[in-house]
Design a protein around this motif. Structure first.
Motif, PDB file in Angstrom:
ATOM      1  N   ILE A  44       0.895  -1.122  -0.132  1.00 36.97           N
ATOM      2  CA  ILE A  44      -0.021   0.123  -0.041  1.00 36.97           C
ATOM      3  C   ILE A  44       0.960   1.288   0.168  1.00 36.97           C
ATOM      4  O   ILE A  44       0.617   2.318  -0.739  1.00 36.97           O
ATOM      5  CB  ILE A  44      -0.901   0.117   1.208  1.00 36.97           C
ATOM      6  CG1 ILE A  44      -1.871  -1.143   1.172  1.00 36.97           C
ATOM      7  CG2 ILE A  44      -1.657   1.127   1.341  1.00 36.97           C
ATOM      8  CD1 ILE A  44      -2.732  -1.470   2.235  1.00 36.97           C
ATOM      9  N   TRP A  45       2.033   1.175   0.929  1.00 36.41           N
ATOM     10  CA  TRP A  45       3.020   2.306   0.725  1.00 36.41           C
ATOM     11  C   TRP A  45       3.685   2.747  -0.476  1.00 36.41           C
ATOM     12  O   TRP A  45       3.472   3.849  -1.027  1.00 36.41           O
ATOM     13  CB  TRP A  45       4.142   2.084   1.674  1.00 36.41           C
ATOM     14  CG  TRP A  45       4.999   3.120   2.140  1.00 36.41           C
ATOM     15  CD1 TRP A  45       4.571   4.283   2.614  1.00 36.41           C
ATOM     16  CD2 TRP A  45       6.196   3.442   1.312  1.00 36.41           C
ATOM     17  NE1 TRP A  45       5.936   4.996   2.447  1.00 36.41           N
ATOM     18  CE2 TRP A  45       6.753   4.622   1.847  1.00 36.41           C
ATOM     19  CE3 TRP A  45       6.903   2.494   0.304  1.00 36.41           C
ATOM     20  CZ2 TRP A  45       7.748   5.150   1.233  1.00 36.41           C
ATOM     21  CZ3 TRP A  45       8.110   2.765  -0.178  1.00 36.41           C
ATOM     22  CH2 TRP A  45       8.580   4.339   0.381  1.00 36.41           C
ATOM     23  N   SER A  48       0.883   4.014  -2.917  1.00 33.18           N
ATOM     24  CA  SER A  48       0.494   5.515  -2.647  1.00 33.18           C
ATOM     25  C   SER A  48       1.681   6.561  -2.858  1.00 33.18           C
ATOM     26  O   SER A  48       1.383   7.563  -3.299  1.00 33.18           O
ATOM     27  CB  SER A  48      -0.030   5.540  -1.190  1.00 33.18           C
ATOM     28  OG  SER A  48       1.122   5.026  -0.407  1.00 33.18           O
ATOM     29  N   SER A  49       2.946   5.964  -2.453  1.00 28.35           N
ATOM     30  CA  SER A  49       4.129   6.705  -2.951  1.00 28.35           C
ATOM     31  C   SER A  49       4.356   7.018  -4.395  1.00 28.35           C
ATOM     32  O   SER A  49       5.008   8.272  -4.901  1.00 28.35           O
ATOM     33  CB  SER A  49       5.310   6.242  -2.392  1.00 28.35           C
ATOM     34  OG  SER A  49       5.225   6.036  -1.018  1.00 28.35           O
ATOM     35  N   SER A  50       3.584   6.245  -5.257  1.00 24.67           N
ATOM     36  CA  SER A  50       3.859   6.556  -6.671  1.00 24.67           C
ATOM     37  C   SER A  50       3.004   7.782  -7.394  1.00 24.67           C
ATOM     38  O   SER A  50       3.297   8.036  -8.234  1.00 24.67           O
ATOM     39  CB  SER A  50       3.455   5.267  -7.642  1.00 24.67           C
ATOM     40  OG  SER A  50       1.818   5.260  -7.400  1.00 24.67           O
ATOM     41  N   PHE A  51       2.156   8.247  -6.195  1.00 25.07           N
ATOM     42  CA  PHE A  51       1.416   9.602  -6.644  1.00 25.07           C
ATOM     43  C   PHE A  51       1.965  10.826  -6.059  1.00 25.07           C
ATOM     44  O   PHE A  51       1.146  11.792  -5.877  1.00 25.07           O
ATOM     45  CB  PHE A  51      -0.099   9.395  -6.359  1.00 25.07           C
ATOM     46  CG  PHE A  51      -0.544   8.391  -6.931  1.00 25.07           C
ATOM     47  CD1 PHE A  51      -1.169   8.401  -8.486  1.00 25.07           C
ATOM     48  CD2 PHE A  51      -0.938   6.672  -6.258  1.00 25.07           C
ATOM     49  CE1 PHE A  51      -1.878   7.313  -9.063  1.00 25.07           C
ATOM     50  CE2 PHE A  51      -1.606   5.938  -7.274  1.00 25.07           C
ATOM     51  CZ  PHE A  51      -2.115   6.281  -8.309  1.00 25.07           C
ATOM     52  N   THR A  52       3.063  10.485  -5.590  1.00 26.18           N
ATOM     53  CA  THR A  52       3.993  11.588  -4.891  1.00 26.18           C
ATOM     54  C   THR A  52       5.203  12.102  -5.832  1.00 26.18           C
ATOM     55  O   THR A  52       5.610  11.532  -6.678  1.00 26.18           O
ATOM     56  CB  THR A  52       4.315  11.655  -3.471  1.00 26.18           C
ATOM     57  OG1 THR A  52       5.427  10.332  -3.367  1.00 26.18           O
ATOM     58  CG2 THR A  52       3.213  11.043  -2.456  1.00 26.18           C
ATOM     59  N   TYR A  58       1.994  15.132  -2.641  1.00 21.13           N
ATOM     60  CA  TYR A  58       1.057  14.520  -3.515  1.00 21.13           C
ATOM     61  C   TYR A  58       1.216  15.295  -4.799  1.00 21.13           C
ATOM     62  O   TYR A  58       0.941  16.545  -4.987  1.00 21.13           O
ATOM     63  CB  TYR A  58      -0.305  14.390  -2.998  1.00 21.13           C
ATOM     64  CG  TYR A  58      -1.319  13.919  -3.893  1.00 21.13           C
ATOM     65  CD1 TYR A  58      -1.465  12.539  -4.274  1.00 21.13           C
ATOM     66  CD2 TYR A  58      -2.366  14.901  -4.617  1.00 21.13           C
ATOM     67  CE1 TYR A  58      -2.416  11.866  -5.166  1.00 21.13           C
ATOM     68  CE2 TYR A  58      -3.246  14.189  -5.260  1.00 21.13           C
ATOM     69  CZ  TYR A  58      -3.419  12.886  -5.734  1.00 21.13           C
ATOM     70  OH  TYR A  58      -4.124  12.525  -6.739  1.00 21.13           O
ATOM     71  N   THR A 264       5.430  -0.648  -8.696  1.00 18.08           N
ATOM     72  CA  THR A 264       3.890  -0.998  -9.153  1.00 18.08           C
ATOM     73  C   THR A 264       3.819  -1.589 -10.179  1.00 18.08           C
ATOM     74  O   THR A 264       2.812  -2.658 -10.389  1.00 18.08           O
ATOM     75  CB  THR A 264       3.156   0.265  -8.961  1.00 18.08           C
ATOM     76  OG1 THR A 264       3.163   0.888  -7.769  1.00 18.08           O
ATOM     77  CG2 THR A 264       1.534  -0.055  -9.223  1.00 18.08           C
TER      78      THR A 264
END
Length: 288
Positions: A44-45, A48-52, A58, A264
């Motif tokens: 999950i981390w 989610s980090s791929s959108f930062t 973000y 991802t």
């Protein structure tokens, strides 16, 4: 009356069943909770980090667009699939030949050969390129003896050769199990009808064992798709796969956002390969 009062109370059957059910549920939920914390949270981390961005802010899909538009990322994606496909093809060819010989051409010491092949998977994967590098590396024995005209370990061929050497047992073992369950009478009948060894192998044996071969190939493709140690220790600088690029982006460049994007993508590839493998095993009852 006194005897009745002194009798120990017993729990009703529904209560005992409920307690056993709770214990079983706890035994199942405990490992699942540990698995969710150890695997689910990092996944999950990473997603989610791929959108930062590199600072952790973000940015939506900007990092995705930048990463997927990078030629280095596209080349790494193609190289990853190429290495996995070539390694899987090599393992299928070599593994099928070895399994066929070990199963149908008996010789003294064949069981020892099987044990040696199986023991390869117990070794760390990086030992294979190190051992091959001693022979075929830039400063290896063969290269020194031939004036450095025969050195290929630091190339795509070297990576594929090392992966074939390490992952071939994953093809040999399922095929040996499939060959062991193959009725020998079918071979005798085909031979009595005048069929040669090649015709027997193609027309009689192959249709019966191809599900196991397909499952072994899918498993090998999944493993080689995620291989990191072999690629790293061959020293092939021109062979940049997705796992290698993830390592470079995260540990060398400290670009964790781009590394998360690549991780991802790698996750999607791995899950797709795994689902393909499980589909083959479930549909055809393949032996792996």
């Amino acid at each position: 009356m006194t005897a009745v009062l002194d009798r120990p109370a017993s729990h009703p059957a529904p209560v005992r069943r409920s307690r056993r059910s709770l214990r079983r549920t706890a035994l199942v939920l405990g490992p699942l909770l540990i698995l969710a914390l150890s695997l689910g949270y990092p996944l999950i981390w990473a997603v989610s980090s791929s959108f930062t961005d590199r600072s952790g802010a973000y940015v939506g899909t900007d990092t995705w667009r930048a990463a997927l538009g990078d030629d280095a990322v596209r080349n790494a994606f193609v190289t990853t699939l190429k290495v996995a496909a070539l390694s899987t093809a090599g393992c299928v060819v070599v593994g099928t030949f070895l399994a066929f010989v070990l199963a149908f051409v008996p010789f003294r010491g064949s069981s020892l050969v099987v044990r040696i092949i199986e023991s390869v998977v117990s070794l760390p994967s990086f030992l294979i390129p190190l051992a091959l590098g001693v022979l075929f590396g830039p400063v290896g024995v063969i290269a020194s003896a031939t004036g450095h005209r025969f050195s290929f370990m630091s190339s795509l061929l070297g990576v594929v050769l090392a992966e074939v050497a390490f992952y071939t047992p994953f093809v040999v073992r399922p095929l040996l199990a499939a060959f062991a369950s193959f009725p020998a009478a079918h071979i005798d009948v085909a031979s009595s009808l005048g069929a040669g060894p090649l015709r027997i192998a193609v027309r009689v044996i192959a249709p019966q064992v191809w599900p196991s071969l397909a499952a072994a190939a899918a498993l090998t493709f999944l493993l080689t798709l995620n291989e990191f140690g072999i690629v790293l220790f061959t020293g092939a600088k021109d062979v940049m796969t997705l796992p290698m690029l993830i390592y470079t982006k995260s540990m060398v460049s400290s670009d964790f956002a781009t590394a998360a994007v690549l991780a991802t993508v790698q996750l999607v590839l791995s899950v797709s390969a795994y689902l393909c493998y499980r589909t083959i095993v479930r549909r055809f009852g393949a032996t792996t």
